[in-house]
Structure formats: structure tokens, C-alpha cells
Design an enzyme around this catalytic site. Structure first.
Site, PDB file in Angstrom:
ATOM      1  N   ARG A   1      -9.494  -1.253   1.191  1.00 28.00           N
ATOM      2  CA  ARG A   1      -9.954  -0.967   2.556  1.00 28.00           C
ATOM      3  C   ARG A   1     -10.895   0.227   2.631  1.00 28.00           C
ATOM      4  O   ARG A   1     -11.494   0.488   3.674  1.00 28.00           O
ATOM      5  CB  ARG A   1      -8.751  -0.744   3.473  1.00 28.00           C
ATOM      6  CG  ARG A   1      -8.085  -2.058   3.881  1.00 28.00           C
ATOM      7  CD  ARG A   1      -6.749  -1.825   4.535  1.00 28.00           C
ATOM      8  NE  ARG A   1      -6.868  -1.010   5.732  1.00 28.00           N
ATOM      9  CZ  ARG A   1      -5.865  -0.336   6.283  1.00 28.00           C
ATOM     10  NH1 ARG A   1      -4.660  -0.378   5.726  1.00 28.00           N
ATOM     11  NH2 ARG A   1      -6.041   0.385   7.362  1.00 28.00           N
TER      12      ARG A   1
ATOM     13  N   GLN B   1      -1.064   1.195 -15.498  1.00 28.38           N
ATOM     14  CA  GLN B   1      -0.227   0.131 -14.929  1.00 28.38           C
ATOM     15  C   GLN B   1      -1.116  -1.072 -14.665  1.00 28.38           C
ATOM     16  O   GLN B   1      -1.950  -1.052 -13.765  1.00 28.38           O
ATOM     17  CB  GLN B   1       0.434   0.582 -13.616  1.00 28.38           C
ATOM     18  CG  GLN B   1       1.452  -0.440 -13.104  1.00 28.38           C
ATOM     19  CD  GLN B   1       1.733  -0.307 -11.618  1.00 28.38           C
ATOM     20  OE1 GLN B   1       0.997   0.341 -10.890  1.00 28.38           O
ATOM     21  NE2 GLN B   1       2.796  -0.937 -11.171  1.00 28.38           N
TER      22      GLN B   1
ATOM     23  N   GLY C   1      -1.107   9.564  -5.172  1.00 31.01           N
ATOM     24  CA  GLY C   1      -2.469  10.101  -5.245  1.00 31.01           C
ATOM     25  C   GLY C   1      -3.244   9.960  -3.954  1.00 31.01           C
ATOM     26  O   GLY C   1      -4.265  10.624  -3.758  1.00 31.01           O
TER      27      GLY C   1
ATOM     28  N   ASN D   1      10.958   5.899   5.226  1.00 28.80           N
ATOM     29  CA  ASN D   1      10.780   6.399   3.866  1.00 28.80           C
ATOM     30  C   ASN D   1       9.332   6.837   3.693  1.00 28.80           C
ATOM     31  O   ASN D   1       8.416   6.036   3.867  1.00 28.80           O
ATOM     32  CB  ASN D   1      11.109   5.258   2.888  1.00 28.80           C
ATOM     33  CG  ASN D   1      10.806   5.636   1.453  1.00 28.80           C
ATOM     34  OD1 ASN D   1      10.971   6.789   1.061  1.00 28.80           O
ATOM     35  ND2 ASN D   1      10.382   4.651   0.668  1.00 28.80           N
TER      36      ASN D   1
ATOM     37  N   ASN E   1      -5.732   4.930   3.508  1.00 27.03           N
ATOM     38  CA  ASN E   1      -6.122   3.574   3.104  1.00 27.03           C
ATOM     39  C   ASN E   1      -7.511   3.201   3.590  1.00 27.03           C
ATOM     40  O   ASN E   1      -8.038   2.171   3.208  1.00 27.03           O
ATOM     41  CB  ASN E   1      -5.121   2.547   3.657  1.00 27.03           C
ATOM     42  CG  ASN E   1      -3.767   2.701   2.997  1.00 27.03           C
ATOM     43  OD1 ASN E   1      -3.657   2.644   1.770  1.00 27.03           O
ATOM     44  ND2 ASN E   1      -2.748   2.952   3.786  1.00 27.03           N
TER      45      ASN E   1
HETATM   46  C1  UD1 Z   1       5.909   2.195   0.141  1.00 28.47           C
HETATM   47  C2  UD1 Z   1       7.429   2.175   0.192  1.00 28.47           C
HETATM   48  C3  UD1 Z   1       7.884   2.264   1.641  1.00 28.47           C
HETATM   49  C4  UD1 Z   1       7.317   3.503   2.300  1.00 28.47           C
HETATM   50  C5  UD1 Z   1       5.800   3.542   2.142  1.00 28.47           C
HETATM   51  C6  UD1 Z   1       5.254   4.863   2.602  1.00 28.47           C
HETATM   52  C7  UD1 Z   1       8.113   0.830  -1.719  1.00 28.47           C
HETATM   53  C8  UD1 Z   1       8.611  -0.493  -2.139  1.00 28.47           C
HETATM   54  N1  UD1 Z   1       7.884   0.955  -0.400  1.00 28.47           N
HETATM   55  O1  UD1 Z   1       5.477   1.025   0.789  1.00 28.47           O
HETATM   56  O2  UD1 Z   1       9.288   2.284   1.719  1.00 28.47           O
HETATM   57  O3  UD1 Z   1       7.662   3.546   3.648  1.00 28.47           O
HETATM   58  O4  UD1 Z   1       5.428   3.375   0.764  1.00 28.47           O
HETATM   59  O5  UD1 Z   1       3.861   4.803   2.630  1.00 28.47           O
HETATM   60  O6  UD1 Z   1       7.957   1.723  -2.510  1.00 28.47           O
HETATM   61  N2  UD1 Z   1       1.243   1.797  -6.192  1.00 28.47           N
HETATM   62  C9  UD1 Z   1       1.003   1.755  -7.544  1.00 28.47           C
HETATM   63  N3  UD1 Z   1       1.340   0.633  -8.232  1.00 28.47           N
HETATM   64  C10 UD1 Z   1       1.905  -0.441  -7.640  1.00 28.47           C
HETATM   65  C11 UD1 Z   1       2.130  -0.401  -6.256  1.00 28.47           C
HETATM   66  C12 UD1 Z   1       1.798   0.741  -5.557  1.00 28.47           C
HETATM   67  O7  UD1 Z   1       0.496   2.718  -8.121  1.00 28.47           O
HETATM   68  O8  UD1 Z   1       2.175  -1.425  -8.349  1.00 28.47           O
HETATM   69  C13 UD1 Z   1       0.886   3.000  -5.427  1.00 28.47           C
HETATM   70  C14 UD1 Z   1      -0.219   2.692  -4.451  1.00 28.47           C
HETATM   71  O9  UD1 Z   1      -1.472   3.054  -4.992  1.00 28.47           O
HETATM   72  C15 UD1 Z   1       0.118   3.585  -3.276  1.00 28.47           C
HETATM   73  C16 UD1 Z   1       1.626   3.761  -3.374  1.00 28.47           C
HETATM   74  O10 UD1 Z   1       1.994   3.373  -4.677  1.00 28.47           O
HETATM   75  O11 UD1 Z   1      -0.459   4.853  -3.419  1.00 28.47           O
HETATM   76  C17 UD1 Z   1       2.374   2.986  -2.314  1.00 28.47           C
HETATM   77  O12 UD1 Z   1       2.148   1.619  -2.527  1.00 28.47           O
HETATM   78  P1  UD1 Z   1       2.093   0.597  -1.322  1.00 28.47           P
HETATM   79  O13 UD1 Z   1       2.068  -0.772  -1.879  1.00 28.47           O
HETATM   80  O14 UD1 Z   1       1.059   0.987  -0.377  1.00 28.47           O
HETATM   81  O15 UD1 Z   1       3.525   0.866  -0.669  1.00 28.47           O
HETATM   82  P2  UD1 Z   1       3.934   0.508   0.772  1.00 28.47           P
HETATM   83  O16 UD1 Z   1       3.945  -0.972   0.926  1.00 28.47           O
HETATM   84  O17 UD1 Z   1       3.169   1.295   1.738  1.00 28.47           O
END
Ligand code: UD1
Ligand code: CA
Length: 444
Positions: free
Chosen positions: A17, A75, A107, A172, A230
Site C-alpha cells: 500500500r 523469511q 520495523g 494487541n 501501511n
Molecule cells: C498483528 C497481530 C495482531 C495485532 C496487530 C497489530 C498476529 C497474528 N496478529 O496483526 O494481533 O493486533 O498485528 O498491528 O501477529 N510480518 C512479517 N512476516 C510475516 C507476517 C508479518 O515480517 O510473515 C510483519 C509485517 O511486516 C508487519 C508485522 O509483522 O510489520 C505485522 O504483520 P501483519 O500481517 O500486518 O499483522 P496484523 O494482521 O496487523
């Protein structure tokens, strides 16, 4: 001093985005990549071992973050936050006595404060799982904190929640502190049978509860600390919050700001007593404004020192390597670069002073230019004390103007000007009496 702590920074997300070729975590807040803010904040916690989990565009991220002590884990593919932390596990287990807790940061959550993180670390201690949670009027989109008799039992993601769970307003933030040994037990057991088919880091909460481990919570001082980025709109919003915080800190130190919403500091700005800064000034790199400095409106100042009681602007530009002594005046549309200017000297209008050494009590006339660049190399101009430079003068470097010299207006100086003399290099003025202007030929 606290125990050493592992810090895992998740930075693998693509950031679609943002609609940019730049990896999301490299987008800047106050001129510094978001990931750089998170790393710098983590370092404030004491002895930290930082592991960044990268993915999309990761090589560019690694190149941008040059600190030698950072650990990196790729990853690929990205199967969820739990999967992301699992990738970092070997880096965490390898180091320390194994007793250290692990802090999970993001990050793209750049404004988290060290004081908040320290509270979370303290809450976790050596035995507990600590979650950073917040209470939101609109919790939509976040994982919800499920409690039974006030005790946290699990986290449920928005997409997996029922209506009652969606009504929970405690969310969270994603930031947590877990015991590293426990993470090593839990993460390989995570499943992905949920609405998103992802390995959720949040599922470790129920695992901790099942083991009888205490799950505790702490909260940020302000909710913007845990806001993620985002989109460009969210980036701009956090930039304004960050700049406002910097402005508040400057005013706290006694700096007078004409408008705290119209200053941008992209680096470190150090101010003495009784400094005044008018609207729309941008400070980059390391800038020092000593006692009594006045910065008028619309100045851009980068990596420069401004001596006491000096007056800059409006519309002045000080570039890297500018060192001004006491009571120096730099006026409108004057650019200074890699130059030192001694006390009580003035360049008040329309000038370029680059690669120069300027003495005391020098008056640089309007339109003066140091011609420092011959197309290949840069050369220095030396202007000694008490020099007067007439308007519209070019100083073709390398060249020296001797102490007390005067340069006539319009001079193009290509050789050194001797001290205490008038040097002029322009055609002598002539007047032709009775000269008539040409007139248009009449059409037939
Ligand atoms: C996550 C939390 C949620 C919380 C929210 C806060 C989980 C399952 N859920 O959801 O409870 O309320 O954050 O913003 O953790 N990332 C990686 N690798 C991955 C997936 C994500 O590095 O495989 C990083 C993303 O770059 C991002 C962060 O982790 O910076 C959060 O990932 P995202 O998928 O946005 O989590 P949410 O669905 O927002
Ligand atoms: Ca998601």
C-alpha cells in the site's frame, strides 16, 4: 543495569500500500528510515542483540542498515508473524546464556518509546510473557485480548473473532516480551488453521496459559507509539506526531518557536539559551545553534554551527561544513557551504559563499559569488579581516582578499587583492554627450 535482551524486529512485510519501489521499513520519518528508529530505540534498552527478519527487498534493507552488530534472518515465504519469529530463533539461541528474554518489535512501528518497552520488559521479568496492549474506541482490525476473571487467556484475531470477541476494546499492539526458552518450545508447535492460514505469533499466549505461565500486560504512554505504517497517509501522520514531539522537547529546553507545527528537524538540533526559530525552517543532520541565535522564516540548515547572537534568514541556506562565529548575519537568498565566517561579518543579500574562509567584520555585498568550481575541482577563497566586498562581485578561486581590502562593485577578481587597497576590475565608465537613440525605420 538489566539483563541482556534479544530484540527481534519483524520487517519482512512488502508494504504494497506504500506503492513504492522502496521497501516499506526504509521509508523515512524525520529523514531516517523507520527501521532505523526502531533499532535506535532498541539500543536505548541497554545490552541488546538485535535480529532483523527481512523479506521483500531485503538486500536493500541490509545495505541501508550498516551497523555491524545487527543479525539478519530471511523469511521467505512470509507465512505469518509466528513463522517470522521462528526464523529468528537460531540467532537468539546461539547467543547469551539462554536466559535472556526476547522482545518482538516491528520495523513499521517507528515511534515506540524506550520507556514503554522498559516497562514491558520489567513486567515480563525472568518468568512471564508480557504483552503490550491498548484500549481503543475503535478496535477494528486488531487482535483482541481475551480475559477470563481479568486474566489474559488468549488473543483472537479480528478475522477469527465472534461478535462478542469483536466487542472487546483491549487490543494487541503486537509488541511482546517472551522468555527465549519458551519461544523455542512454542514456535515450532504453531499451526495455521485459522481464517488467514497464517502461523500467528499471538497463539503463543494460549500456549503460555496452558503451561500455567503468567501472562501480564503493559500499556504505551500514548497510542501513537504503537501505530504502524501501511500507507503514505499513515507515514505523514506519524511524521507530524514525531515533529511535534521534537518541537515540544525544544520548547521544554527553552527554545522559542514561532509555531511548533511549522518546524522540521531531520537529525539532531542542539540549541543554546534564548534561541528563536521562526516558521518553516528545516534542520538536517547535526545542527548547533548557540546562545541568542535568531533563525528567521524559511531557512534550510544542514550540518552547520551557528555562533552566538548570529541572525540567519529569512530564506537562507546553510549547507554542510558551515561554521559561523559570533554575531554573523546571513540574510535572504544567501547560501553558505563548507565555509567558516569569523565574528561580526555580514552577507545580507543574494550571495554564494562556498569553500571559503571569511575573517572578522567583513561585509559581503549583495550578489557576491565565490566561484569555487572550475568544472573539475573545488578551490578555496580566503577573505581576510575587515574586507569590504562591493555588490555583484565574483571571486574566482583560488584567490585571497587581503586584510582591509575593498573590492569595487562588479569586480571579477581573478588574482589576489592586496590588503588595504581598492581593487576594481571593470571597464571605466564613459558618457557620450549628444548620443541619440536609434529609431525604427519608417514603413513605406
Ligand atoms: C498483528 C497481530 C495482531 C495485532 C496487530 C497489530 C498476529 C497474528 N496478529 O496483526 O494481533 O493486533 O498485528 O498491528 O501477529 N510480518 C512479517 N512476516 C510475516 C507476517 C508479518 O515480517 O510473515 C510483519 C509485517 O511486516 C508487519 C508485522 O509483522 O510489520 C505485522 O504483520 P501483519 O500481517 O500486518 O499483522 P496484523 O494482521 O496487523
Ligand atoms: Ca495480516
Amino acid at each position: 543495569m538489566h539483563n541482556a535482551i534479544n530484540v527481534v524486529i519483524l520487517a519482512a512485510g512488502q508494504g504494497k500500500r506504500m506503492r513504492s519501489d522502496l521497501p516499506k521499513v526504509l521509508h523515512p520519518i524525520a529523514g531516517k528510515p523507520m527501521l532505523g528508529h526502531v533499532i535506535d530505540t532498541a539500543r536505548q534498552l541497554g545490552t541488546v542483540r538485535i535480529c532483523v527478519v527481512y523479506g521483500h527487498g531485503g538486500e536493500r534493507v541490509r545495505e541501508a542498515m550498516t551497523a555491524a552488530d545487527l543479525r539478519w534472518t530471511k523469511q521467505e515465504p512470509q507465512l505469518g508473524t509466528g513463522h517470522a519469529v521462528l526464523q529468528a530463533l537460531p540467532e537468539l539461541e546461539k547467543v547469551g546464556a539462554g536466559k535472556a528474554a526476547s522482545l518482538v518489535l516491528y520495523g513499521d512501528v517507528p515511534l515506540i518509546r524506550a520507556s514503554t518497552l522498559q516497562r514491558l520488559i520489567d513486567a515480563a521479568g525472568d518468568t512471564k510473557l508480557a504483552l503490550l496492549t491498548a484500549h481503543l474506541d475503535d478496535p477494528h482490525g486488531y487482535g483482541r485480548i481475551v480475559r477470563v476473571d481479568h486474566k489474559v487467556t488468549r488473543i483472537v484475531e479480528e478475522k477469527d473473532a465472534d461478535d462478542a470477541e469483536r466487542a472487546i476494546q483491549e487490543i494487541n499492539t503486537g509488541i511482546l516480551v517472551a522468555q527465549t526458552e519458551a519461544l523455542a518450545r512454542w514456535l515450532p508447535q504453531l499451526g495455521n488453521r485459522n481464517a488467514q492460514g497464517e502461523y500467528y505469533l499471538t497463539d503463543i499466549v494460549a500456549m503460555a496459559v496452558a503451561e500455567g505461565m503468567d501472562v501480564v500486560t503493559a500499556h504505551p504512554d500514548a497510542n501513537w507509539e504503537t501505530d504502524g505504517v501501511n500507507s503514505k497517509a499513515q507515514l505523514a501522520r506519524l511524521e507530524r506526531i514525531h515533529q511535534r514531539n521534537i518541537a515540544e522537547a525544544l520548547m521544554e529546553q527553552g527554545v522559542t518557536l514561532a509555531d511548533p507545527d511549522r518546524i522540521d528537524v531531520r537529525g539532531e538540533l542542539v540549541c543554546g539559551r534564548d534561541v528563536f526559530i521562526d516558521v518553516n525552517c528545516v534542520f538536517e543532520g547535526c545542527v548547533e545553534l548557540q546562545d541568542g541565535v535568531r533563525i528567521n522564516a524559511n531557512c534550510v540548515i544542514q550540518d552547520a554551527v551557528v555562533g552566538p547572537k548570529s541572525i540567519i534568514g529569512p530564506f537562507a541556506r546553510l549547507r554542510p561544513g558551515t561554521v559561523l562565529a559570533e554575531d554573523v548575519h546571513i540574510g535572504n537568498f544567501v547560501e553558505v557551504k563548507n565555509a567558516t565566517i569569523a565574528p561580526h561579518s555580514k552577507a545580507n543579500h543574494l550571495a554564494y559563499i562556498g569553500d571559503a574562509t571569511v575573517g572578522s567584520r567583513v561585509n559581503v555585498g549583495a550578489g557576491t559569488i565565490t566561484c569555487n568550481y572550475d568544472g573539475a575541482n573545488k578551490h578555496r577563497t580566503i577573505i581576510e579581516d575587515d574586507v569590504f566586498i562591493g555588490s555583484d562581485t565574483q571571486l574566482v578561486a583560488p584567490v585571497t582578499v587581503g586584510k582591509g581590502a575593498t573590492l569595487g562593485a562588479g569586480t571579477t577578481l581573478t588574482k589576489d587583492a592586496p590588503p588595504d587597497s581598492l581593487t576594481v576590475s571593470r571597464a571605466r565608465q564613459v558618457s557620450l554627450a549628444g548620443w541619440k537613440r536609434p529609431v525604427k525605420a519608417k514603413k513605406e
